[in-house]
Design a protein around this motif. Structure first.
Motif, PDB file in Angstrom:
ATOM      1  N   ALA A   1      20.081 -40.872  54.352  1.00  0.00           N
ATOM      2  CA  ALA A   1      20.850 -40.783  55.604  1.00  0.00           C
ATOM      3  C   ALA A   1      19.963 -40.812  56.841  1.00  0.00           C
ATOM      4  O   ALA A   1      19.999 -39.920  57.669  1.00  0.00           O
ATOM      5  CB  ALA A   1      21.724 -39.525  55.597  1.00  0.00           C
TER       6      ALA A   1
ATOM      7  N   PRO B   1      18.288 -35.806  66.105  1.00  0.00           N
ATOM      8  CA  PRO B   1      18.196 -34.365  65.817  1.00  0.00           C
ATOM      9  C   PRO B   1      17.016 -34.091  64.891  1.00  0.00           C
ATOM     10  O   PRO B   1      16.248 -34.984  64.566  1.00  0.00           O
ATOM     11  CB  PRO B   1      19.539 -34.053  65.152  1.00  0.00           C
ATOM     12  CG  PRO B   1      20.014 -35.334  64.581  1.00  0.00           C
ATOM     13  CD  PRO B   1      19.478 -36.411  65.467  1.00  0.00           C
TER      14      PRO B   1
ATOM     15  N   GLY C   1      18.907 -37.092  56.975  1.00  0.00           N
ATOM     16  CA  GLY C   1      20.099 -36.594  57.682  1.00  0.00           C
ATOM     17  C   GLY C   1      20.070 -36.836  59.181  1.00  0.00           C
ATOM     18  O   GLY C   1      20.346 -35.918  59.956  1.00  0.00           O
ATOM     19  N   PHE C   2      19.744 -38.066  59.595  1.00  0.00           N
ATOM     20  CA  PHE C   2      19.690 -38.499  61.009  1.00  0.00           C
ATOM     21  C   PHE C   2      18.453 -37.938  61.721  1.00  0.00           C
ATOM     22  O   PHE C   2      18.287 -38.183  62.926  1.00  0.00           O
ATOM     23  CB  PHE C   2      20.924 -38.082  61.823  1.00  0.00           C
ATOM     24  CG  PHE C   2      22.255 -38.348  61.173  1.00  0.00           C
ATOM     25  CD1 PHE C   2      23.379 -37.628  61.561  1.00  0.00           C
ATOM     26  CD2 PHE C   2      22.409 -39.303  60.177  1.00  0.00           C
ATOM     27  CE1 PHE C   2      24.624 -37.861  60.978  1.00  0.00           C
ATOM     28  CE2 PHE C   2      23.648 -39.535  59.578  1.00  0.00           C
ATOM     29  CZ  PHE C   2      24.756 -38.810  59.977  1.00  0.00           C
ATOM     30  N   CYS C   3      17.595 -37.185  61.048  1.00  0.00           N
ATOM     31  CA  CYS C   3      16.463 -36.516  61.697  1.00  0.00           C
ATOM     32  C   CYS C   3      15.141 -37.186  61.325  1.00  0.00           C
ATOM     33  O   CYS C   3      14.884 -37.425  60.163  1.00  0.00           O
ATOM     34  CB  CYS C   3      16.398 -35.056  61.253  1.00  0.00           C
ATOM     35  SG  CYS C   3      17.927 -34.137  61.473  1.00  0.00           S
TER      36      CYS C   3
ATOM     37  N   TRP D   1      27.075 -32.170  51.029  1.00  0.00           N
ATOM     38  CA  TRP D   1      25.726 -32.673  51.392  1.00  0.00           C
ATOM     39  C   TRP D   1      24.944 -31.624  52.163  1.00  0.00           C
ATOM     40  O   TRP D   1      25.519 -30.924  52.997  1.00  0.00           O
ATOM     41  CB  TRP D   1      25.879 -33.926  52.253  1.00  0.00           C
ATOM     42  CG  TRP D   1      24.571 -34.626  52.513  1.00  0.00           C
ATOM     43  CD1 TRP D   1      24.017 -35.637  51.795  1.00  0.00           C
ATOM     44  CD2 TRP D   1      23.646 -34.327  53.588  1.00  0.00           C
ATOM     45  NE1 TRP D   1      22.806 -35.996  52.330  1.00  0.00           N
ATOM     46  CE2 TRP D   1      22.551 -35.208  53.431  1.00  0.00           C
ATOM     47  CE3 TRP D   1      23.613 -33.417  54.645  1.00  0.00           C
ATOM     48  CZ2 TRP D   1      21.454 -35.200  54.286  1.00  0.00           C
ATOM     49  CZ3 TRP D   1      22.527 -33.400  55.485  1.00  0.00           C
ATOM     50  CH2 TRP D   1      21.456 -34.300  55.309  1.00  0.00           C
TER      51      TRP D   1
ATOM     52  N   ASP E   1      28.815 -29.735  65.004  1.00  0.00           N
ATOM     53  CA  ASP E   1      29.697 -30.256  63.953  1.00  0.00           C
ATOM     54  C   ASP E   1      30.351 -29.101  63.196  1.00  0.00           C
ATOM     55  O   ASP E   1      31.150 -29.312  62.302  1.00  0.00           O
ATOM     56  CB  ASP E   1      28.920 -31.179  63.011  1.00  0.00           C
ATOM     57  CG  ASP E   1      27.526 -30.655  62.668  1.00  0.00           C
ATOM     58  OD1 ASP E   1      26.689 -31.456  62.198  1.00  0.00           O
ATOM     59  OD2 ASP E   1      27.261 -29.447  62.875  1.00  0.00           O
TER      60      ASP E   1
ATOM     61  N   GLU F   1      21.503 -30.304  67.813  1.00  0.00           N
ATOM     62  CA  GLU F   1      21.303 -30.932  66.494  1.00  0.00           C
ATOM     63  C   GLU F   1      22.465 -31.900  66.283  1.00  0.00           C
ATOM     64  O   GLU F   1      22.474 -32.947  66.930  1.00  0.00           O
ATOM     65  CB  GLU F   1      21.258 -29.863  65.370  1.00  0.00           C
ATOM     66  CG  GLU F   1      20.059 -28.911  65.467  1.00  0.00           C
ATOM     67  CD  GLU F   1      18.756 -29.493  64.909  1.00  0.00           C
ATOM     68  OE1 GLU F   1      18.758 -30.635  64.447  1.00  0.00           O
ATOM     69  OE2 GLU F   1      17.723 -28.788  64.966  1.00  0.00           O
ATOM     70  N   GLY F   2      23.500 -31.511  65.505  1.00  0.00           N
ATOM     71  CA  GLY F   2      24.606 -32.417  65.220  1.00  0.00           C
ATOM     72  C   GLY F   2      25.802 -32.177  66.116  1.00  0.00           C
ATOM     73  O   GLY F   2      25.730 -31.397  67.061  1.00  0.00           O
TER      74      GLY F   2
ATOM     75  N   TYR G   1      29.758 -34.592  66.106  1.00  0.00           N
ATOM     76  CA  TYR G   1      30.134 -36.007  66.035  1.00  0.00           C
ATOM     77  C   TYR G   1      31.529 -36.302  66.560  1.00  0.00           C
ATOM     78  O   TYR G   1      31.928 -37.463  66.609  1.00  0.00           O
ATOM     79  CB  TYR G   1      29.948 -36.500  64.589  1.00  0.00           C
ATOM     80  CG  TYR G   1      28.550 -36.196  64.120  1.00  0.00           C
ATOM     81  CD1 TYR G   1      28.280 -35.080  63.323  1.00  0.00           C
ATOM     82  CD2 TYR G   1      27.472 -36.941  64.586  1.00  0.00           C
ATOM     83  CE1 TYR G   1      26.984 -34.744  62.971  1.00  0.00           C
ATOM     84  CE2 TYR G   1      26.160 -36.618  64.240  1.00  0.00           C
ATOM     85  CZ  TYR G   1      25.932 -35.519  63.439  1.00  0.00           C
ATOM     86  OH  TYR G   1      24.637 -35.168  63.112  1.00  0.00           O
TER      87      TYR G   1
END
Ligand SMILES: CC(O)(O)NCCCCN
Ligand SMILES: [Zn+2]
Length: 678
Positions: free
Chosen positions: A94, A134, A145-147, A205, A267, A304-305, A307
């Motif tokens: 991710a 993030p 995880g997008f980081c 996840w 999130d 951080e997150g 969405y």
């Protein structure tokens, strides 16, 4: 204590974007940053903050946490074409690279470090950095995880190195487990890492065993990693608050951090497609308010997150206005944590029992059966419905959530009163407060006499009260009219003054008034059928008085150092107060041996989270030093100071347990353990 709130935002960080289709990563969009910043502008919050520019982190700073291999891979992507970017991205779980990703990730780290410097240098008291990508999933040698780089972990290492800090608290309220941060600090006792996260018994996840409540840290780091797994979706405001009252805050106050860094993911808020939770934006004002009471207010909030763009941006605004010291908006929703949340809270407390003094007397006998019980529960109903009716389900109901939030935010937003604190005293001089406050003129005696004889003659027996009554009613009127949000008055006889103030408040429309008496004073019983809830913290047992759900006496005697009040304030008074949801709080302090000065100022600071921060303080005129510290707490000029941590005695823990058992069906925020026979 320094003042001012920093805001760090750089448009450059919106240039990192997904170039191909990827259903996992396509929610991490540049508009997350720009829509949050736009909403901050709409609420005129940007102009109230101190603008601190971002910068690119140096390679050395990134190497504080990451391997040089990881850094080299990241650097090499700047010149790649789309096909190569897609290939290298495929090496991670991710994550996606864009030619600008490396530059944006360096800005995200640099922005975070600039915020640490601004807070640690005293340039500001606290602040928020709006950054992407993030950080909390990224690890020494991997993006995830997008980081790409772990912004918050690098900041903690940087702060230890540059400022010699020995105790840093990281609070991670993102709905995903920051496993990256956990791995980096799991053997490090100088960094306390707290994370709650959607877990669903390892179904969600990143589906790691080490995200469960029994991952407490390794080696010297044991006890310094706290995981609170949410085993169902639909968690709401009351579940989050209960987690703070019964897990994070007692740990944090015992740890006594020198700096607090928040991995601030939204999130975990309503409408988010990842979290599927129900907590509404104002809960982040409360969470922020709580962590502001630590580390003398030194707080860095790092995005951080988050969405769901509307939910995200409203929650960011709730966070920033609280950092600025605005009154905390009333929390909404039923104040009752769900069974699954209480089960997780109980499990994590038990898992940490041997590492924390405040948990020394925790009852863990349930462990052998409860944890299997929860697994049995899971096997029994493999696809658990949420315990909370999920008001808003998330699949493509984004628009519905937007409409819900439009209405919701209108109800809870309020004009910030021009003045924070009003005070008067019989000597007529405002000698107490470090910052200019609103001096309330006193009602003249004849007017007061008429008022009292009309309504309060049965309470007011002698003239010496008239003057203080005048100032109290004058302040109350200002609070009632929302011209100020809190006030202080001194009084020769608190119980008479408070009795008049309570009756006046109810007469003028407050439906639920929380009244806390600290110290041994005679209480004039006020029925008002449930419109008043009284908690009396006193040294002497209150003989004869029957406890009712609206009159609770907490027999408490401060210890020698006068600072073992945490179980009483965090474990009992706060949960009861939040369960009651008052629209005015009155706190009377007489000569007392019950709570030390720091306990009293913590009580005032934390209770500002209620009733839109409306508090009337009535202080016995002999207690000048109490007046001083209460005044500072009410104007927000300082966070409470605590001495060395003194663990509660078994006797005191038992007192709280008995009261909790007695009242937790009535005041449900007291719940932190599941009675057998669920
Ligand atoms: C920063 C974050 O925690 O929101 N990232 C979530 C990644 C989810 C991948 N399925
Ligand atoms: Zn997240």
């Amino acid at each position: 204590m320094a003042s001012g709130t920093a805001l760090i935002y750089d448009e450059e960080m919106t240039t990192h974007k997904l170039l191909w289709s990827d259903p996992v990563c396509d929610i991490e969009v540049p508009e997350r940053l720009s829509s949050s910043y736009d909403q901050l502008k709409r609420y005129h919050l940007v102009e109230r903050c101190v603008h601190v520019p971002a910068r690119e982190a140096s390679q050395e700073e990134i190497l504080l946490v990451h391997s040089s291999e990881h850094l080299e891979v990241a650097k090499s992507t700047q010149t790649m074409n789309e096909e190569e970017l897609k290939k290298v991205s495929g090496n991670y779980d991710a994550f996606f690279f864009h030619p600008n990703t490396y530059c944006c990730a360096r800005l995200a780290v640099g922005a975070t470090l600039e915020l640490v410097d601004a807070v640690m240098s005293g340039k500001v008291r606290n602040g928020m950095a709006l950054v992407r990508p993030p950080g909390h999933h990224s690890q020494r040698n991997a993006a995830n995880g997008f980081c790409l780089f772990n912004n918050v972990a690098i900041a903690a290492e940087y702060a230890k190195l540059k400022y010699g800090l020995q105790r840093i608290l990281i609070v991670d309220w993102d709905v995903h487990h920051g496993q990256g941060t956990q791995y980096i600090f799991e053997e490090d006792p100088s960094v306390l890492y707290f994370s709650w996260h959607r877990y669903e018994h390892q179904e969600f996840w990143p589906s790691l065993k080490e995200s469960d409540y029994d991952a407490v840290g390794l080696g010297k780091g044991k006890g310094f990693n706290i995981n609170l797994p949410w085993n169902k979706v639909g968690m709401g405001n009351s579940d989050y608050l209960a987690a703070f009252f019964h897990v994070l805050l007692p740990m944090a106050f015992e740890f006594d951090p020198e700096l607090v860094i928040v991995s601030s993911g939204y999130d975990s808020g309503i409408g988010d497609p990842e979290g599927q939770m129900n907590a509404t934006p104002e809960v982040f004002a409360h969470l922020t308010h709580f962590v502001m009471q630590l580390a003398n207010g030194k707080l860095c909030v790092i995005l951080e997150g988050g969405y769901h763009l509307k939910s995200l941006s409203e929650s960011v605004c709730m966070t920033v206005r609280t950092l600025l010291g605005d009154p905390v908006p009333q929390i909404t929703g039923e104040m009752a944590p769900c069974l699954s949340a209480v089960e997780s809270i109980q499990n994590v407390r038990a898992a940490h029992k041997s590492y924390w003094k405040w948990l020394m007397y925790e009852d863990t006998s349930f462990l052998q059966n409860l944890s299997t019980k929860s697994l049995l529960l899971k096997k029994a109903n493999p696809n658990p419905s949420t315990e909370h009716e999920s008001k808003i389900t998330n699949n493509d109901e984004t628009v519905k959530v937007e409409r819900f939030l439009e209405l919701h935010m209108k109800n809870i937003l309020f004009p910030v009163p021009p003045i924070k604190t009003a005070t008067t005293d019989s000597r007529g001089s405002v000698h107490l407060l470090p910052v200019p406050v609103h001096f309330v003129k006193e009602i003249d005696k004849t007017e007061i006499k008429a008022l009292v004889s009309g309504f309060y003659a049965d309470i007011v027996k002698e003239d010496k009260n008239l003057l203080s009554l005048g100032s109290i009613l004058a302040i109350l009127d200002k609070i009632l009219k929302k011209e100020v949000c809190n006030g202080i008055a001194e009084s020769p006889t608190c119980s008479v003054s408070v009795a008049v103030a309570l009756r006046h408040s109810v007469r003028f429309g407050f439906q639920r008034v929380l009244c806390i008496f600290v110290g041994d004073m005679e209480i004039i019983p006020n029925t008002e059928d449930g419109k008043i809830l009284m908690i009396h913290i006193c040294e002497k047992e209150q003989s004869g008085k029957t406890r009712s759900k609206h009159y609770i006496s907490l027999n408490w005697k401060e210890d020698a150092e006068g600072n073992d009040f945490f179980p009483a304030v965090l474990g009992f008074i706060l949960p009861v107060a939040y369960s009651y949801q008052p629209n005015l709080t009155v706190i009377a302090v007489g000569p007392n041996r019950s709570l030390g000065i720091s306990g009293i100022s913590l009580l005032f600071s934390l209770l500002q989270g209620l009733a839109e921060s409306r508090i009337l303080a009535v202080i016995k005129d002999t207690e000048i030093n109490v007046m001083q510290s209460v005044a500072k707490a009410l104007v927000g000029a300082s966070a409470p100071q605590f001495g060395v941590y003194v663990p509660p005695t078994q006797e005191k823990v038992n007192k709280i347990k008995i009261l909790r058992d007695q009242f937790q069906q009535e005041w449900k925020m007291l719940q932190c353990s599941v009675k057998d026979g669920i």
